[in-house]
Scaffold this active site. Structure first.
Site, PDB file in Angstrom:
ATOM      1  N   GLU A  48       0.820  -1.170   0.254  1.00 26.69           N
ATOM      2  CA  GLU A  48      -0.072  -0.001   0.001  1.00 26.69           C
ATOM      3  C   GLU A  48       0.930   1.398   0.035  1.00 26.69           C
ATOM      4  OE1 GLU A  48      -3.238   0.466  -0.286  1.00 26.69           O
ATOM      5  OE2 GLU A  48      -3.974  -1.571  -0.452  1.00 26.69           O
ATOM      6  N   GLU A  93       0.467   4.084  -3.072  1.00 26.32           N
ATOM      7  CA  GLU A  93       0.163   5.300  -2.827  1.00 26.32           C
ATOM      8  C   GLU A  93       1.437   6.409  -2.887  1.00 26.32           C
ATOM      9  OE1 GLU A  93      -2.714   4.801   0.493  1.00 26.32           O
ATOM     10  OE2 GLU A  93      -3.531   3.222  -0.609  1.00 26.32           O
ATOM     11  N   SER A 153     -12.539  -1.309  16.721  1.00 28.37           N
ATOM     12  CA  SER A 153     -13.581  -0.710  17.406  1.00 28.37           C
ATOM     13  C   SER A 153     -14.849  -0.166  16.225  1.00 28.37           C
ATOM     14  CB  SER A 153     -13.293   0.794  18.170  1.00 28.37           C
ATOM     15  OG  SER A 153     -14.652   1.433  18.624  1.00 28.37           O
ATOM     16  N   PRO A 154     -16.027  -0.732  16.320  1.00 24.56           N
ATOM     17  CA  PRO A 154     -16.981  -0.502  15.171  1.00 24.56           C
ATOM     18  C   PRO A 154     -17.131   1.100  15.219  1.00 24.56           C
ATOM     19  CG  PRO A 154     -17.732  -2.018  16.666  1.00 24.56           C
ATOM     20  CD  PRO A 154     -16.463  -1.905  17.280  1.00 24.56           C
ATOM     21  N   GLU A 203      -2.567  13.994  -3.620  1.00 26.47           N
ATOM     22  CA  GLU A 203      -1.637  14.885  -3.151  1.00 26.47           C
ATOM     23  C   GLU A 203      -0.923  14.130  -1.854  1.00 26.47           C
ATOM     24  OE1 GLU A 203      -0.867  19.453  -1.191  1.00 26.47           O
ATOM     25  OE2 GLU A 203      -2.772  18.568  -1.953  1.00 26.47           O
TER      26      GLU A 203
END
Length: 146
Positions: free
Chosen positions: A53, A57, A73-74, A112
């Site tokens: 990743e 990116e 944590s939901p 950006e």
């Protein structure tokens, strides 16, 4: 069409420069700032996923410095899409880039990239755990589980 719910593995990385500023990516998909993050693909470890990743990116290879924590944590890890709701279990790392990002870098995922001082983080962040920066700056805890 049925609305489905899923739980999926994800990764995120905080990257600091030599001045202690944090690298944020303005994402093309949501037009908001965020740490480098993404999904774990089938056959990958979380370490491989976060390094992939980062390269996708930023255009740069990186090395992992440490595990910051695991976030499930939901409240901060649930994303609502048109046809599905996904709760991510995010493994969060600190990483360092192997070389500097080219000025003006952008691609199909990145509008950006910019380093920000911790006191000047943009208000328009993508959904992220509210402890992301505090946890990254705290080196006294081996790893957080939130």
């Amino acid at each position: 069409m049925d609305h489905t719910t899923q739980i999926l593995p994800a990764v995120a990385a905080v990257i600091f420069n030599e001045a202690g500023e944090v690298l944020l990516q303005k994402r093309k998909d949501v037009e908001k700032w965020c740490v480098i993050s993404g999904h774990v693909e089938f056959g990958e470890t979380v370490e491989q996923a976060v390094l992939r990743e980062i390269e996708e990116e930023t255009g740069k290879k990186a090395s992992i410095i440490r595990l910051i924590g695991v976030y499930s944590s939901p409240g901060s890890q649930t994303y609502f899409y048109r046809e599905k709701t996904i709760q991510y279990v995010t493994t969060y790392f600190e990483a360092v880039l192997d070389s500097e990002i080219e000025k003006g870098f952008k691609n199909q995922e990145t509008v950006e990239l910019k380093y920000f001082h911790s006191d000047h983080i943009p208000a328009d962040l993508a959904l992220i755990n509210p402890n992301w920066l505090k946890d990254a700056l705290d080196r006294t805890v081996p790893a957080f589980v939130r």
